[in-house]
Design a protein around this motif. Structure first.
Motif, PDB file in Angstrom:
ATOM      1  N   PRO A 172       0.813  -1.215   0.000  1.00  0.00           N
ATOM      2  CA  PRO A 172       0.000   0.000   0.000  1.00  0.00           C
ATOM      3  C   PRO A 172       0.847   1.266   0.000  1.00  0.00           C
ATOM      4  CG  PRO A 172       0.150  -0.887   2.213  1.00  0.00           C
ATOM      5  CD  PRO A 172       0.823  -1.885   1.316  1.00  0.00           C
ATOM      6  N   THR A 173       0.230   2.331  -0.450  1.00  0.00           N
ATOM      7  CA  THR A 173       0.854   3.653  -0.383  1.00  0.00           C
ATOM      8  C   THR A 173       0.817   4.195   1.037  1.00  0.00           C
ATOM      9  OG1 THR A 173       0.245   4.173  -2.657  1.00  0.00           O
ATOM     10  CG2 THR A 173       0.648   6.050  -1.189  1.00  0.00           C
ATOM     11  N   ILE A 174      -0.274   3.885   1.739  1.00  0.00           N
ATOM     12  CA  ILE A 174      -0.484   4.428   3.069  1.00  0.00           C
ATOM     13  C   ILE A 174      -1.092   3.361   3.964  1.00  0.00           C
ATOM     14  CG2 ILE A 174      -2.726   5.381   2.365  1.00  0.00           C
ATOM     15  CD1 ILE A 174      -2.208   7.702   4.316  1.00  0.00           C
ATOM     16  N   MET A 175      -0.634   3.302   5.212  1.00  0.00           N
ATOM     17  CA  MET A 175      -1.155   2.348   6.181  1.00  0.00           C
ATOM     18  C   MET A 175      -2.052   3.084   7.167  1.00  0.00           C
ATOM     19  SD  MET A 175      -0.023  -0.916   5.919  1.00  0.00           S
ATOM     20  CE  MET A 175       0.313  -1.641   7.530  1.00  0.00           C
ATOM     21  N   LEU A 176      -3.229   2.480   7.428  1.00  0.00           N
ATOM     22  CA  LEU A 176      -4.195   3.026   8.367  1.00  0.00           C
ATOM     23  C   LEU A 176      -4.299   2.080   9.557  1.00  0.00           C
ATOM     24  CD1 LEU A 176      -7.016   3.928   5.795  1.00  0.00           C
ATOM     25  CD2 LEU A 176      -5.104   5.378   6.539  1.00  0.00           C
ATOM     26  N   PHE A 177      -4.092   2.593  10.757  1.00  0.00           N
ATOM     27  CA  PHE A 177      -4.134   1.776  11.968  1.00  0.00           C
ATOM     28  C   PHE A 177      -5.268   2.276  12.866  1.00  0.00           C
ATOM     29  CE2 PHE A 177       0.201   1.337  10.542  1.00  0.00           C
ATOM     30  CZ  PHE A 177       0.576   0.052  10.892  1.00  0.00           C
ATOM     31  N   ASP A 178      -6.173   1.370  13.239  1.00  0.00           N
ATOM     32  CA  ASP A 178      -7.271   1.724  14.136  1.00  0.00           C
ATOM     33  C   ASP A 178      -6.997   1.136  15.517  1.00  0.00           C
ATOM     34  OD1 ASP A 178      -9.624   2.482  15.304  1.00  0.00           O
ATOM     35  OD2 ASP A 178     -10.884   1.052  14.230  1.00  0.00           O
ATOM     36  N   GLU A 179      -6.458   1.962  16.417  1.00  0.00           N
ATOM     37  CA  GLU A 179      -6.150   1.530  17.787  1.00  0.00           C
ATOM     38  C   GLU A 179      -5.451   0.164  17.781  1.00  0.00           C
ATOM     39  OE1 GLU A 179      -6.454   3.295  20.422  1.00  0.00           O
ATOM     40  OE2 GLU A 179      -8.235   4.568  20.352  1.00  0.00           O
ATOM     41  N   PRO A 180      -4.279   0.056  17.166  1.00  0.00           N
ATOM     42  CA  PRO A 180      -3.666  -1.255  16.950  1.00  0.00           C
ATOM     43  C   PRO A 180      -3.247  -1.998  18.212  1.00  0.00           C
ATOM     44  CG  PRO A 180      -2.117   0.496  16.415  1.00  0.00           C
ATOM     45  CD  PRO A 180      -3.451   1.149  16.634  1.00  0.00           C
ATOM     46  N   THR A 181      -3.212  -1.317  19.371  1.00  0.00           N
ATOM     47  CA  THR A 181      -2.797  -1.990  20.607  1.00  0.00           C
ATOM     48  C   THR A 181      -3.918  -2.107  21.630  1.00  0.00           C
ATOM     49  OG1 THR A 181      -2.011   0.087  21.596  1.00  0.00           O
ATOM     50  CG2 THR A 181      -0.414  -1.190  20.317  1.00  0.00           C
ATOM     51  N   SER A 182      -5.119  -1.619  21.303  1.00  0.00           N
ATOM     52  CA  SER A 182      -6.163  -1.530  22.324  1.00  0.00           C
ATOM     53  C   SER A 182      -6.683  -2.891  22.770  1.00  0.00           C
ATOM     54  CB  SER A 182      -7.328  -0.676  21.824  1.00  0.00           C
ATOM     55  OG  SER A 182      -7.969  -1.300  20.722  1.00  0.00           O
ATOM     56  N   ALA A 183      -6.553  -3.930  21.927  1.00  0.00           N
ATOM     57  CA  ALA A 183      -7.067  -5.253  22.285  1.00  0.00           C
ATOM     58  C   ALA A 183      -5.993  -6.141  22.915  1.00  0.00           C
ATOM     59  CB  ALA A 183      -7.643  -5.944  21.048  1.00  0.00           C
ATOM     60  N   LEU A 184      -4.821  -5.575  23.176  1.00  0.00           N
ATOM     61  CA  LEU A 184      -3.696  -6.373  23.646  1.00  0.00           C
ATOM     62  C   LEU A 184      -3.499  -6.245  25.156  1.00  0.00           C
ATOM     63  CD1 LEU A 184      -1.054  -5.509  20.894  1.00  0.00           C
ATOM     64  CD2 LEU A 184      -2.605  -7.471  20.967  1.00  0.00           C
ATOM     65  N   ASP A 185      -3.009  -7.333  25.748  1.00  0.00           N
ATOM     66  CA  ASP A 185      -2.575  -7.267  27.133  1.00  0.00           C
ATOM     67  C   ASP A 185      -1.359  -6.341  27.219  1.00  0.00           C
ATOM     68  OD1 ASP A 185      -4.509  -9.076  27.932  1.00  0.00           O
ATOM     69  OD2 ASP A 185      -3.207 -10.811  27.596  1.00  0.00           O
ATOM     70  N   PRO A 186      -1.167  -5.648  28.340  1.00  0.00           N
ATOM     71  CA  PRO A 186      -0.086  -4.663  28.443  1.00  0.00           C
ATOM     72  C   PRO A 186       1.295  -5.211  28.068  1.00  0.00           C
ATOM     73  CG  PRO A 186      -1.568  -4.445  30.306  1.00  0.00           C
ATOM     74  CD  PRO A 186      -2.027  -5.662  29.550  1.00  0.00           C
ATOM     75  N   GLU A 187       1.568  -6.470  28.425  1.00  0.00           N
ATOM     76  CA  GLU A 187       2.899  -7.006  28.150  1.00  0.00           C
ATOM     77  C   GLU A 187       3.133  -7.291  26.670  1.00  0.00           C
ATOM     78  OE1 GLU A 187       0.387 -10.559  29.588  1.00  0.00           O
ATOM     79  OE2 GLU A 187       0.616  -8.420  30.040  1.00  0.00           O
ATOM     80  N   LEU A 188       2.068  -7.262  25.866  1.00  0.00           N
ATOM     81  CA  LEU A 188       2.193  -7.550  24.438  1.00  0.00           C
ATOM     82  C   LEU A 188       2.213  -6.293  23.582  1.00  0.00           C
ATOM     83  CD1 LEU A 188      -0.295 -10.562  24.169  1.00  0.00           C
ATOM     84  CD2 LEU A 188       2.192 -10.630  24.501  1.00  0.00           C
ATOM     85  N   ILE A 189       1.927  -5.144  24.183  1.00  0.00           N
ATOM     86  CA  ILE A 189       1.838  -3.902  23.411  1.00  0.00           C
ATOM     87  C   ILE A 189       3.178  -3.535  22.794  1.00  0.00           C
ATOM     88  CG2 ILE A 189       1.506  -1.402  23.634  1.00  0.00           C
ATOM     89  CD1 ILE A 189      -0.737  -1.985  25.619  1.00  0.00           C
ATOM     90  N   GLY A 190       4.255  -3.750  23.539  1.00  0.00           N
ATOM     91  CA  GLY A 190       5.580  -3.327  23.099  1.00  0.00           C
ATOM     92  C   GLY A 190       5.999  -3.909  21.775  1.00  0.00           C
ATOM     93  N   GLU A 191       5.684  -5.188  21.529  1.00  0.00           N
ATOM     94  CA  GLU A 191       6.130  -5.821  20.291  1.00  0.00           C
ATOM     95  C   GLU A 191       5.413  -5.248  19.073  1.00  0.00           C
ATOM     96  OE1 GLU A 191       3.764 -10.039  20.294  1.00  0.00           O
ATOM     97  OE2 GLU A 191       5.112  -9.662  21.994  1.00  0.00           O
ATOM     98  N   VAL A 192       4.154  -4.843  19.246  1.00  0.00           N
ATOM     99  CA  VAL A 192       3.418  -4.220  18.139  1.00  0.00           C
ATOM    100  C   VAL A 192       3.924  -2.803  17.902  1.00  0.00           C
ATOM    101  CG1 VAL A 192       1.148  -3.451  17.334  1.00  0.00           C
ATOM    102  CG2 VAL A 192       1.399  -5.670  18.468  1.00  0.00           C
ATOM    103  N   LEU A 193       4.161  -2.068  18.988  1.00  0.00           N
ATOM    104  CA  LEU A 193       4.704  -0.724  18.842  1.00  0.00           C
ATOM    105  C   LEU A 193       6.072  -0.754  18.170  1.00  0.00           C
ATOM    106  CD1 LEU A 193       3.743   1.037  22.207  1.00  0.00           C
ATOM    107  CD2 LEU A 193       2.510   0.991  20.039  1.00  0.00           C
ATOM    108  N   ALA A 194       6.860  -1.777  18.457  1.00  0.00           N
ATOM    109  CA  ALA A 194       8.175  -1.901  17.825  1.00  0.00           C
ATOM    110  C   ALA A 194       8.033  -2.088  16.318  1.00  0.00           C
ATOM    111  CB  ALA A 194       8.940  -3.074  18.434  1.00  0.00           C
ATOM    112  N   ALA A 195       7.031  -2.873  15.899  1.00  0.00           N
ATOM    113  CA  ALA A 195       6.795  -3.081  14.465  1.00  0.00           C
ATOM    114  C   ALA A 195       6.385  -1.779  13.793  1.00  0.00           C
ATOM    115  CB  ALA A 195       5.724  -4.155  14.263  1.00  0.00           C
ATOM    116  N   ILE A 196       5.548  -0.991  14.478  1.00  0.00           N
ATOM    117  CA  ILE A 196       5.109   0.285  13.915  1.00  0.00           C
ATOM    118  C   ILE A 196       6.275   1.266  13.851  1.00  0.00           C
ATOM    119  CG2 ILE A 196       3.594   2.275  14.280  1.00  0.00           C
ATOM    120  CD1 ILE A 196       1.579   0.324  15.538  1.00  0.00           C
TER     121      ILE A 196
END
Length: 281
Positions: A172-196
């Motif tokens: 894609p030209t542009i990526m749209l993220f809708d609250e990409p960490t809101s459904a995650l347990d706190p200990e799992l948020i970091g790995e998604v944020l690292a990808a972003i």
């Protein structure tokens, strides 16, 4: 943290959307430049997710215009209606990759199969090429060993990274993220944020609806604060998020920025801005 590219890859004008008597978007204007990271913040019901979904017609605006890389996706002003074929809409829409709160993976398909589905069906990419690209994307997401695993065998953070890989598979030209960490347990948020963060470092254009104020402060080239269907404030995160000029914004972010100052180095005046390469377009 200002993007150096002046090329507008996504433009929205006069976007309005109502659900019955509830007017959720009240004439939104937005330009997103190539390589820019825009974070949308605001209270629940402010219109930020509705705006994000309007940008690729997952939610169809009542009024307004949307253009992606010069290709019109929607034009509705008064009685004026732009008539596009399904093929034209699909060609414009495919330029956006969408990552949802709840992953939206096919539960009966492996991680690899989830990623190759759209390239095979929509772009008619040969299977061998699609699988090769999917394996590279899973490796990029730190999921080399997840190719043959089903979503139920993966953690929430792993599932979200598969979902990011799936969106990237369509180039894609542009990526749209809708609250990409809101459904995650706190200990799992970091790995998604690292990808972003890695996508941002690679120069991917992104619009992110987030409640992670630290992420917005660290990565965004521009933060947009939405309030009651309007863009109430917009600007550089290092100026906007620590400002008290807008009372509603200050009240909204105050809960987060004070905690972030104590718990994380993200919100600190000495933080190094992210720089972007000039557009080649």
């Amino acid at each position: 943290m200002t993007a150096t590219s002046t090329e507008v890859v996504l433009s929205a004008r006069g976007i309005q959307k109502s659900f019955g008597k509830h007017h959720v978007l009240r004439g939104i204007d937005l330009d997103v430049h190539r390589g820019e990271v825009v974070c949308l913040i605001g209270a629940s019901g402010s219109g930020k997710t509705s705006l994000l979904r309007c940008l690729n017609l997952l939610l169809e605006p009542d009024q307004g215009e949307i253009v992606i890389e010069g290709a019109p996706l929607l034009r509705r002003f008064g009685t004026e209606r732009l008539k596009l074929s399904n093929a034209q809409v699909s060609a414009a829409r495919v330029k956006t990759g969408m990552v949802f709160q709840n992953f939206n993976l096919f539960p009966h398909r492996t991680a690899l199969q989830n990623i190759i589905e759209a390239p095979l069906v929509v772009k008619k990419v040969p299977r061998a090429e699609a699988e090769s690209q999917a394996r590279k994307l899973l490796s990029r997401m730190g999921l080399t060993d997840a190719c043959d695993k089903y979503p139920s065998q993966l953690s929430g953070g792993q599932q979200q990274r598969v979902a990011i890989g799936r969106a990237l598979a369509m180039q894609p030209t542009i990526m749209l993220f809708d609250e990409p960490t809101s459904a995650l347990d706190p200990e799992l948020i970091g790995e998604v944020l690292a990808a972003i963060r890695q996508l941002a470092a690679d120069g991917m254009t992104m619009v992110i609806v987030t409640h992670e104020i630290g992420l917005a402060y660290e990565l965004a080239d521009r933060v947009i604060f939405m309030d009651q269907g309007f863009i109430a404030a917009s600007g550089d995160p290092r100026e906007l998020l620590l400002s008290v000029a807008n009372a509603r914004l200050a009240a909204f972010v105050g809960r987060f920025t004070e905690q972030a100052r104590l718990l994380s180095p993200l919100v600190a005046p000495a933080a190094t801005p992210r720089t972007l390469s000039p557009s080649k377009g």
